[in-house]
Design an enzyme around this catalytic site. Structure first.
Site, PDB file in Angstrom:
ATOM      1  N   GLU A  95      54.980 -16.025  19.802  1.00 52.88           N
ATOM      2  CA  GLU A  95      54.751 -17.119  18.624  1.00 52.88           C
ATOM      3  C   GLU A  95      53.364 -15.855  18.019  1.00 52.88           C
ATOM      4  O   GLU A  95      53.033 -15.098  17.021  1.00 52.88           O
ATOM      5  CB  GLU A  95      54.612 -17.710  18.380  1.00 52.88           C
ATOM      6  CG  GLU A  95      55.943 -18.537  18.490  1.00 52.88           C
ATOM      7  CD  GLU A  95      56.746 -18.123  17.038  1.00 52.88           C
ATOM      8  OE1 GLU A  95      56.879 -17.228  16.414  1.00 52.88           O
ATOM      9  OE2 GLU A  95      58.048 -18.554  17.696  1.00 52.88           O
ATOM     10  N   SER A 366      73.432 -81.766   5.743  1.00 60.27           N
ATOM     11  CA  SER A 366      72.487 -82.978   5.889  1.00 60.27           C
ATOM     12  C   SER A 366      71.528 -82.627   6.698  1.00 60.27           C
ATOM     13  O   SER A 366      70.867 -83.243   7.418  1.00 60.27           O
ATOM     14  CB  SER A 366      73.695 -84.323   7.183  1.00 60.27           C
ATOM     15  OG  SER A 366      74.452 -84.595   6.003  1.00 60.27           O
TER      16      SER A 366
END
Length: 690
Positions: A95, A366
């Site tokens: 690159e 409950s």
């Protein structure tokens, strides 16, 4: 002629001087422009290098990945030191050979590319440096316009002026696209080879380094031959740059590599409802904004126990019939610190992401009674407090309203029962009497103190859980009781860090006492009553259907309404809660569906704690235990046929002995033979049908 030649020379010198002056002026002007651009770039400061990064969620052990969340770009940021040297060398060779020598632009390469393009009469060679490519990837669209090229040049200068070369190279390698949804070298390495970028071999590194030129064309998964040709070019370049020898390049090109079969696409999370709740906490409670979530590569260390989560999901699938469309929610917490260890928000996340554990509000039935009875203990009640259990109509609002609660199947003691028996048998009349006796505001206040944030209605039926709440709130309230009254809050996250180790959040371990420790212990022991057959009375204890599964002490409470079924309970180490019901309020009519919550809860708890030693609930020194007659709450004697161990705050325990089963001293106790004679033959068989 001589005069003409002299005149021409003078004119030529004049033009040369003019050209030199103009060239000098242009040079000065160019240098001024360049200097101005560099100075402006410096003044502008470093451009932000934020890019979308994958958020990684870990389980509570901190080692195993629970899930990964990304926003279209799967990326994990790693430092140069965590990238294989082979990959660095291969990338530089192919690159940008002179990356460490130029200042953003490789003029020699530009000239070479220009000549090549002229010879071919088309664009055949690129000249972009790594810095230019990084600038393009960070800030720009990939359109080919002069404006874009000028912007790219400016961003290149800004990068070079404000960051060192290693930072730029690191950013480039973490930004570039490697195909198949993988952005950055770490994501690519995991996607193609199932390993970290630090462990890439030369062969693997040179294959990856060739992909960015054409992510699809050079993908070794799609076009292996193209990838190998590109690899050969890179290896030759590395030889030319003296990174490797010719022999090594030759053997590397022939080397076989193994690719992972795992897809790089996002897989379905193992605990999607838990993850959704963790993400909500990340944003709403920890105030970590969306930009930080997307760009900081967060490492989120959650509280989830993968083993417990798996057990919970297995027990849900085993318990609830596949043909049933009933829904379920489940939460398991560590009562010592509030860490959520497992969570289920529904039967199937793909069908419905609505989280019934953290978002839905349902009537708790409950399961609200332990909160009520804790308030009653604060107001002077004890396990021996008696009230009559009989059909009762309550009048309130100055006589304008009435309320007639009923017990399950309309069973009543038709006489006095103790608090210990009332909670074990889930007597509704006793609960409403208690609620009205201590004041309706007391339950609301206590629930709020125990972490219930959903508004509750001050009505008589609140004692029976008619005001909807969230599952996670109820499990948290029980966790406070299990923690001796010390406050805990549900948390899904232990710690949050950025990819580079910056600590953003860490859970605090401070404790705040919100309930009385002694009374919390008394309440816990009251809640063990649903599993104690010594408290059987006019009906059986509510935990009887699951007693056969139980191998250790638990405290808990079940609850039900026409549309909801609950079971919440805990051991000293773990608290969990289950809700089952239908989303749209459809009534639960079948008996098997009404049993789902209890069975899922007990089978989860037993499996979750199977490898842990059996432990009992401890009580602080101010709590005393005594044997009582469960029917009247008095001290049990040897003559009492049933004895129950109850717990009291010191000084509140009963002092009077039960005399219900003692014979008058002037009379002799009947013999066994006489008793049998008086007993009708058919009465001997009645217990079998009870």
């Amino acid at each position: 002629m001589e005069a003409v030649r002299i005149e021409q020379l003078k004119r030529a010198r004049k033009y040369l001087r003019m050209i030199f002056v103009i060239a000098f002026i242009l040079l000065i002007f160019s240098l001024f422009i360049i200097a101005s651009i560099v100075i402006y770039a410096k003044i502008q400061g470093p451009p932000p290098l934020t890019v979308p990064q994958t958020v990684i969620f870990y389980t509570d052990d901190g080692d195993n990945v629970l899930d990964e969340v990304h926003h279209g770009e799967k990326r994990y940021w790693v430092s140069l030191g965590d990238i294989s040297p082979f990959l660095l060398q291969a990338t530089l060779s192919v690159e940008d050979k002179r990356f460490y020598q130029h200042h953003g632009f490789d003029y020699k390469r530009i000239a070479g590319a220009l000549l090549a393009d002229i010879k071919a009469m088309s664009k055949v060679q690129g000249a972009s440096t790594i810095t230019q490519q990084y600038a393009r990837n960070l800030f720009l669209e990939h359109d080919k316009t002069w404006k874009r090229k000028m912007e790219e040049a400016f961003y290149t200068i800004r990068l070079e002026a404000n960051y060192d070369k290693n930072r730029i190279l690191e950013g480039y390698l973490n930004t570039i696209y490697y195909g198949h949804g993988a952005y950055g070298i770490e994501a690519a390495s995991r996607a193609y080879f199932g390993k970290s970028a630090s462990n890439l071999t030369l062969s693997e590194a040179t294959l990856l380094a060739g992909i960015p030129k054409g992510p699809s064309y050079y993908s070794p998964l799609l076009h292996f031959d193209n990838a190998k040709k590109r690899q050969q070019i890179i290896l030759n370049m590395m030889v030319e740059d003296e990174f490797i020898s010719k022999e090594l390049a030759h053997t590397t090109h022939k080397e076989n590599v193994t690719f992972t079969s795992a897809s790089v696409e996002h897989k379905e999370a193992d605990a999607p409802y838990f993850l959704a709740a963790a993400m909500v906490q990340l944003k709403d409670e920890l105030h970590i904004d969306e930009q930080m979530i997307q760009t900081k590569g967060l490492r989120v260390y959650t509280t989830l126990d993968a083993t417990l989560q798996k057990i919970a999901e297995e027990k849900m699938d085993e318990t609830i019939s596949a043909q049933s469309s009933i829904q379920a929610a489940f939460v398991a917490m560590n009562p010592k610190n509030g860490e959520v260890k497992a969570l289920i928000g529904g039967r199937d996340y793909t069908e419905s992401p609505f989280n019934r554990a953290t978002q839905a509000v349902r009537q708790p039935g409950s399961t609200m009674k332990p909160l009520l009875y804790y308030a009653a203990l604060e107001d002077g009640f004890t396990p021996s407090t008696v009230m009559r259990s009989e059909r009762t109509t309550f009048t309130f609002d100055d006589g304008a309203s009435t309320y007639t609660p009923s017990n399950f199947n309309h069973y009543y003691a038709k006489g006095p029962i103790t608090l210990a028996q009332a909670i074990a048998l889930s007597d509704n009349v006793y609960a409403v009497k208690t609620h009205l006796f201590i004041g309706q505001h007391r339950l609301v206040e206590t629930a709020k103190k125990m972490g219930i944030t959903t508004p509750l209605k001050r009505v008589p039926s609140l004692a029976l859980g008619t005001s909807p709440v969230k599952v996670i709130e109820m499990v948290n309230a029980y966790s406070i009781l299990a923690n001796g009254g010390a406050e805990v809050k549900p948390t899904f996250i232990r710690k949050v860090e950025t990819y580079d180790g910056e600590l953003l959040y860490e859970a605090e371990s401070e404790k705040k006492q919100v309930l009385d420790e002694g009374l919390a212990s008394v309440a816990t022991h009251l809640m063990t009553g649903m599993f104690s057959e010594s408290l059987n009375g006019y009906t059986t204890i509510t935990g009887k259907p699951i007693l056969k599964y139980i191998s250790r002490p638990y405290a808990g409470k079940s609850g039900s309404t026409s549309t909801d079924s609950w079971m919440i309970g805990y051991s000293p180490e773990l608290v969990s809660g289950v809700w089952t019901g239908y989303d749209k309020g459809k009534s639960i009519d079948s008996v098997p569906e009404r049993s789902y919550a209890k069975k899922m809860w007990v089978t989860f708890m037993e499996e979750a704690l199977r490898k842990q030693p059996i432990s009992s609930f401890e009580q602080p020194k101010e709590v005393k235990k005594v044997k009582i007659n469960p029917e009247n709450g008095l001290l049990a004697t040897d003559a009492c046929p049933v004895k129950h161990t109850a717990y009291y705050m010191s000084g509140t325990e009963p002092t009077e002995q039960c005399t219900d089963h003692l014979y008058n001293s002037s009379e002799s106790a009947p013999t066994k033979e006489k008793t049998q004679e008086k007993t009708k033959w058919y009465k001997k068989w009645l217990p079998w049908f009870n």
